[in-house]
Enzyme design. Structure first.
Site, short mmCIF file in Angstrom:
data_model
loop_
_atom_site.label_atom_id
_atom_site.label_comp_id
_atom_site.label_asym_id
_atom_site.label_seq_id
_atom_site.Cartn_x
_atom_site.Cartn_y
_atom_site.Cartn_z
N GLY A 42 -4.37 22.43 15.27
CA GLY A 42 -5.80 22.63 15.57
C GLY A 42 -6.22 21.28 16.56
NE ARG A 337 -23.14 20.23 8.19
CZ ARG A 337 -22.01 20.54 9.20
NH1 ARG A 337 -20.85 20.15 8.68
NH2 ARG A 337 -22.19 21.11 10.23
CG HIS A 429 -17.87 23.53 5.95
ND1 HIS A 429 -17.19 24.70 6.61
CD2 HIS A 429 -18.45 22.73 6.97
CE1 HIS A 429 -17.21 24.46 8.04
NE2 HIS A 429 -17.98 23.25 8.07
#
Length: 665
Positions: A42, A337, A429
């Protein structure tokens, strides 16, 4: 074992510069004699592999996908932070550092975070040079937008595809090195164990996922860049293949885990639609720049909307509760968040949810359509434009900024978000916990490094929005290439690491025993059966709200589930073929072990931090109490050399745990 973070002495702002000035280096002529394994391709792994190869090291890169382009970094949408102050709104390296530490509830390692803020500006320059198509303003300069928990605009973005574009940049850099022969790419390969020789990480055991072949790969150092473990909850925003296996294997070989229960609950995800869903879909936090979050003020209206007897557009402004704007006027819809997630859950728990499951709030762009449309009408010198024309012009602006997100939402929900407010709900998440690393990004195993989401160091209890891509690329492009050289400078005369040693024999034998067990066990339940059960335990008792009794129950239930797994799991097919159920079985086995550690960590924390909060904060009054504490700490400022903040806690660190229920042992 005593942990040494190896944080350099001196003022915070000088640590990284002074450190680089004094570390050992590897001569360019010697780098070609040193091998490095990178697990994961990634943003963190891809950038690290490309940079290490560019420096001259021989790199072996491993990805379980068919291409590095498939890495889950591609799913990141909203943007990447950098302290360039292009907007002239007062941003600085210090402010980015401070916002990140504050956003993590003062549980980050400050020295690592300051370094992250320092190199953030370099990341943007690097990516622009690679051709990453960042959004630009009218004059052609790079544009910025704001994200939750900050008071400036520092987020660079490429529409709602930032992760994809950045990954393609890293992938192009990797491809150049693959073509040169400096990177040997192993697609469809999964690391299944770490090999330690004389106390140092010297290689891995990997499985070719296409043929089933077990392979030995040696190197002078091993870098784990395998991402996070949010799929321990089964339902999360992660790709279905995202897993903890590489990080967990090194943990079981001696790499400590830190803060495993710090999991981010993202506030803007498409709500769960039923019990047969395999994953959840993220909607970028950047939408909160222009969308207003609300629920009906009346329980009766909420009930009618859930029953589809009333449309949200039928409610007048005074009938709507814009609860984030009401509670937190300074930040409004751009609160951090964790705050936004807790507030949405609290409203839904009180009965104000707006979808069939009662687990959704609205994200409404109507006001933005009017605001942008009015501005555009003036720019185009339209005299007395109609309301419809204003909305049309405004929608074009929103479409240019977020069009692919609106399109994705409509495909999944089958409602046009330009006409009806979006529905969103918090979902698992990012994971802030992970493998413990020192300032060099080395784990407690010499020669074994962990970068990106796989480590614990930068985000504390709650990741600040748009900082995941920043950390991954900072670690890969600008931090690890320096720090790993300090370690590898002792290996310039070591020569090739052989694979025909007892250590490789033992590791391969253990991997094969595990695979043989799964193939030959005549169980009655599928792998997903256990994964879903684990996910339900984790969400119900280790999710957004936790309490002592529930966590103790979770620990016991996960232990019982794991025992049943090793007795009754069923894996079809054979080991010598492409067998996704077999690969999944190994990953779920690791999730079952991690889940218990996760719950134990949460139990030990008699505190509320980030997305982890105890029952006393589960009401609006409790949340007000929590925010009062948050604001108190937010007002705290560093005076000269940083001191511990009022709520700062050292990470809870865990040695490798023995799990005895594995039948194949």
């Amino acid at each position: 074992m005593a942990l040494d973070s190896k944080i350099p002495q001196g003022p915070l702002k000088d640590k990284w510069t002074d450190y680089k000035n004094h570390i050992n280096l590897v001569n360019p002529a010697n780098k070609r004699h040193i091998d490095v394994i990178v697990v994961g391709t990634g943003l963190a792994g891809g950038s690290a592999a490309a940079t290490l190869a560019e420096l001259g090291y021989n790199v072996k890169a491993f990805a379980y996908q068919d291409s590095p382009r498939r890495a889950h970094s591609i799913a990141a949408q909203g943007g990447i932070n950098a302290a360039k102050n292009y907007q002239g709104d007062g941003d600085s390296t210090y402010r980015l550092f401070y916002d990140t530490v504050k956003g993590g509830d003062y549980r980050s390692r400050e020295a690592n975070v300051y370094r992250l803020a320092e190199v953030s500006a370099n990341i943007i320059d690097q990516c622009v040079a690679q051709g990453v198509p960042f959004a630009r303003d009218y004059g052609g300069l790079l544009d910025n937008r704001s994200f939750g928990g900050v008071l400036v605009s520092r987020t660079f973005y490429a529409k709602g595809q930032t992760g994809q574009q950045l990954l393609l940049g890293a992938y192009s850099a990797m491809n150049r090195q693959i073509a040169r022969g400096k990177i040997e790419m192993f697609n469809r390969h999964e690391m299944l164990d770490l090999v330690i020789v004389d106390g140092k990480a010297r290689g891995i055991i990997a499985r070719n996922l296409v043929t089933g072949e077990i392979e030995r790969h040696a190197a002078h150092a091993v870098v784990i860049a395998s991402g996070g473990y949010g799929n321990v909850y089964f339902l999360s925003t992660n790709a279905m293949g995202s897993n903890v296996t590489a990080a967990w294997k090194i943990h079981k070989k001696g790499a400590f885990f830190a803060n495993p229960c710090f999991t981010q609950i993202h506030p803007t995800c498409i709500p769960r639609s039923g019990d047969y869903q395999s994953k959840l879909t993220l909607m970028s936090e950047s939408l909160r720049n222009d969308g207003r979050i609300w629920v009906p003020k009346s329980l009766e209206d909420a009930k009618l909307i859930r029953e589809r007897k009333k449309k949200p557009t039928e409610l007048k402004e005074e009938e709507r509760d814009y609860f984030l704007e009401r509670r937190y006027p300074a930040f409004g819809n751009l609160v951090p968040r964790d705050v936004a997630s807790r507030a949405a859950k609290e409203r839904c728990d009180e009965g104000f949810g707006v979808n069939a499951t009662g687990e959704a709030v609205y994200l409404d762009f109507a006001a933005s359509f009017v605001r942008y449309g009015t501005e555009q009408a003036k720019i185009h010198n339209l005299i007395n434009p109609s309301k419809e024309k204003i909305i049309e012009l405004g929608q074009e602006i929103v479409k240019a900024k977020y069009g692919n997100l609106f399109q994705m939402y409509e495909k999944i929900i089958d409602e046009n978000p330009y006409e009806t407010p979006m529905m969103i709900y918090p979902a698992v998440h990012y994971t802030m916990g992970g493998v413990w690393v020192d300032y060099n990004l080395m784990t407690t195993i010499p020669g074994c490094y962990a970068i990106g989401e796989a480590n614990f160091s930068e985000h504390g209890a709650n990741r600040l929005g748009a900082s995941a891509l920043m950390q991954g690329l900072a670690d890969g492009y600008f931090v690890l290439p320096y720090t790993i050289g300090d370690y590898l400078s002792d290996d310039i005369r070591t020569g090739k690491i052989p694979t025909d040693t007892p250590e490789f024999d033992e590791a391969e034998k253990a991997v094969k025993a595990s695979i043989d067990f799964f193939i030959n066990n005549k169980g009655t339940h599928s792998v997903d059966y256990y994964h879903k059960k684990l996910g339900k335990i984790m969400w119900d008792k280790c999710g957004m709200s936790r309490n002592e009794a529930g966590l103790k129950e979770a620990i016991q239930e996960i232990s019982d589930l794991r025992k049943d797994f090793w007795k009754n799991v069923s894996v079809p097919g054979t080991e010598n073929e492409f067998n996704e159920e077999l690969a999944k079985a190994g990953r779920v086995a690791d999730f079952l072990e991690l889940g218990e550690l996760f719950a134990k960590d949460a139990l030990e924390r008699e505190e509320s931090a980030g997305g982890h909060f105890r029952e006393e904060y589960q009401t609006e009054e409790g949340e007000a109490k929590r925010m009062k504490e948050f604001q108190f700490v937010s007002a705290w400022e560093y005076k000269g050399e940083p001191k511990d903040a009022v709520l700062h806690k050292e990470p809870l660190v865990y040695e490798n745990i023995e799990v005895k229920e594995r039948s194949y042992k």
